[in-house]
Design an enzyme around this catalytic site. Structure first.
Site, mmCIF file in Angstrom:
data_model
loop_
_atom_site.group_PDB
_atom_site.id
_atom_site.type_symbol
_atom_site.label_atom_id
_atom_site.label_comp_id
_atom_site.label_asym_id
_atom_site.label_seq_id
_atom_site.Cartn_x
_atom_site.Cartn_y
_atom_site.Cartn_z
ATOM 1 N N SER A 160 38.767 43.032 41.735
ATOM 2 C CA SER A 160 39.239 42.583 43.046
ATOM 3 C C SER A 160 40.706 42.914 43.220
ATOM 4 C CB SER A 160 38.994 41.072 43.182
ATOM 5 O OG SER A 160 40.210 40.370 43.138
ATOM 6 N N LYS A 161 41.067 43.182 44.473
ATOM 7 C CA LYS A 161 42.452 43.559 44.753
ATOM 8 C C LYS A 161 43.407 42.414 44.472
ATOM 9 C CE LYS A 161 41.658 45.519 48.863
ATOM 10 N NZ LYS A 161 41.861 46.207 50.129
ATOM 11 N N ARG A 162 42.909 41.216 44.734
ATOM 12 C CA ARG A 162 43.793 40.058 44.578
ATOM 13 C C ARG A 162 44.046 39.744 43.098
ATOM 14 N NH1 ARG A 162 40.447 36.746 47.207
ATOM 15 N NH2 ARG A 162 39.767 38.516 48.402
#
Ligand code: GLU
Length: 505
Positions: free
Chosen positions: A258-260
């Site tokens: 995930s990007k986060r």
């Protein structure tokens, strides 16, 4: 894999422009691109921007730039156009309206007039009864006349898919075989919102059909909603594309990258100095393997040997360390030195370095390559090649102190050399070490510290030769001045000209 009615192969990447281009987009694009090239087909970039709440205006350009950087150029895109233009879904709204109307007319979709409050109530009631559908399909019961009349009077509505209550929907996934989902579990998904903007479900199906997409390659997170799409194809009477739900890239905890949470942004890899060839090669090995088991291969070789049959479904752990390992291999053993130097330039520039002479830059890159894995590291480690005013690390200071007498002697020995190439410098140092009966390290370490301010640097003869006679002597002189001054100052004054004995000889 069976061809879709022998139509020319068309693949597509359909990112939603919501922010940083994600490594998952590169991963899907790689397989789209490879397969289209192998089959002499086309690879399309389509921007799925119907979710205006999450829309980020810069993101489209960043996706286009990322695909360019990767060398996965689409044959059709919002940037270059093509026979299926426009390639932004918000510019195709009339098309979706036409097809939504067609579904209303054929009875495969219906208008639903519930207000947000009513919908919330329905959701709660269903949840209490252990049903997770979100909507109970009640508006399906409205008569055609009532539906038309309420719409004509300006009442807000959405258009929903009328899923069959019975039976099952089969997704023929090329990697998994038949995935069967009971229709009772398929929601009456919203196809068109009250503002006349379609949802992803309607837009993706209409566009894949009208753009002639033969292979829908996407992440397996879309498998649960695939029945909605299959039902739409059936409702329209269109031939489905071949469904290929790819395994997801996972992080070390086994969760979707995930990007986060994770370092999953293509821009971030670029910033770190990962080269696209290495990223693509590494991504290719995630879930796919070369028939001969080779670890390193080019895009061209992959195109030659690729088949979806060799995709394994486990899902692969995306590991930055492995990516760096691939990157180091590409920098050291695949790309030629000139190419690496050219690619290193933006990193050096942004560190504020001016390399001046191209040959000097090539030497610097060449000598640092065995010590770095990314271009950003190359810039970080090259400071002393471009900056005369470097400071001495604690370790370097200790080495200088221990080796003052050798530095003074080497300053003399090296200043006598008429030629300053590798063999001359090496011979001079060896002779000195022999004549003094000391260990090589006792001489090399202080010299390395004097030339670079660190103890972690390439071979000292290489360093001296790359820096050249004048600079080598200047730096030895600078170190001696530092030692003589006996100050804790780690940024001593540059040696004065007269102290710079022999520097210009
Ligand atoms: N717009 C979807 C996404 O953002 C595309 C999914 C698909 O390829 O069908 O990933």
């Amino acid at each position: 894999m069976s061809q879709n009615n022998n139509k020319p192969v068309v693949t597509r990447i359909a990112p939603s422009p919501t922010g940083d281009p994600h490594v998952g987009t590169a991963y899907m694009s790689l397989f789209d691109y490879i397969y289209a090239k192998q089959q002499g087909g086309k690879f399309i970039l389509r921007i799925e921007d119907t979710d205006q709440k999450r829309y980020n205006p810069e993101s489209e350009k960043r996706v286009i730039d990322a695909l360019k950087w990767l060398g996965l150029s689409p044959d059709e895109s919002p940037e270059i156009g093509g026979p299926n233009a426009p390639y932004r879904q918000t510019e195709r709204l009339e098309l979706y309206q036409k097809y939504a109307q067609q579904l209303l007319d054929s009875g495969h979709a219906y208008r639903a007039f519930e207000t947000p409050e009513e919908l919330e109530q329905i959701r709660e009631d269903l949840q209490k009864r252990g049903l997770g559908q979100g909507y109970d399909g009640r508006a399906k019961a409205l008569s055609k006349e009532e539906s038309e009349q309420r719409a004509a009077s300006g009442e807000a509505f959405v258009i929903r898919l009328a899923t069959p209550g019975e039976g099952e929907t089969i997704i023929k996934d090329a990697l998994r075989g038949e995935v069967r989902i009971p229709n009772s579990e398929v929601p009456d998904a919203v196809l068109m919102k009250s503002d006349g903007i379609p949802t992803y479900h309607l837009a993706v199906v209409v566009d894949d059909h009208v753009m002639g997409v033969t292979h829908a390659v996407r992440g397996e997170e879309w498998l649960p909603t695939a029945p909605v799409h299959v039902l739409l194809y059936k409702a329209f009477g269109w031939e489905e594309p071949i469904w290929i739900h790819m395994p997801l890239l996972k992080n070390a905890d086994g969760k979707k990258l995930s990007k986060r949470r994770d370092d999953a942004s293509l821009d971030s890899y670029k910033k770190q100095g990962i080269v696209p060839e290495a990223l693509l090669n590494y991504l290719a090995t995630m879930g796919w393997s070369m028939p001969d088991g080779r670890e390193f291969f080019s895009l061209k070789d992959m195109t030659k040997f690729f088949s979806f049959e060799r995709i394994s479904l486990g899902g692969s752990v995306f590991d930055m360390k492995r990516l760096r390992h691939y990157n180091a291999h590409y920098l050291r053993d695949v790309l030629d030195l000139e190419t690496v130097a050219e690619r290193a330039k933006p990193y050096l520039k942004s560190a504020g370095y001016d390399w001046g002479d191209e040959d000097y830059l090539l030497d610097v890159v060449d000598v640092l390559l065995p010590r770095i894995e990314t271009l950003a590291e190359l810039a970080e480690q090259s400071d002393y090649f471009f900056n005369d005013d470097f400071s001495y690390s604690e370790d370097a200071k200790r080495r200088l102190e221990a080796g003052q007498k050798h530095l003074e002697a080497l300053e003399r020995e090296l200043s006598r050399l008429d030629f300053f190439d590798y063999d001359d410098v090496d011979d001079a140092m060896r002779e000195y070490v022999k004549s003094e009966s000391v260990k090589m390290g006792e001489v090399m370490m202080p010299l390395r510290a004097a030339l670079t301010g660190t103890t972690q640097a390439p071979g000292v003869t290489d360093l001296a030769v790359i820096l050249g006679k004048a600079k080598t002597l200047e730096r030895i002189g600078r170190a001696i001045s530092y030692l003589e001054a006996g100050l804790p100052d780690d940024k001593p004054q540059k040696p004065k000209k007269e102290e710079d004995a022999g520097a210009n000889t």
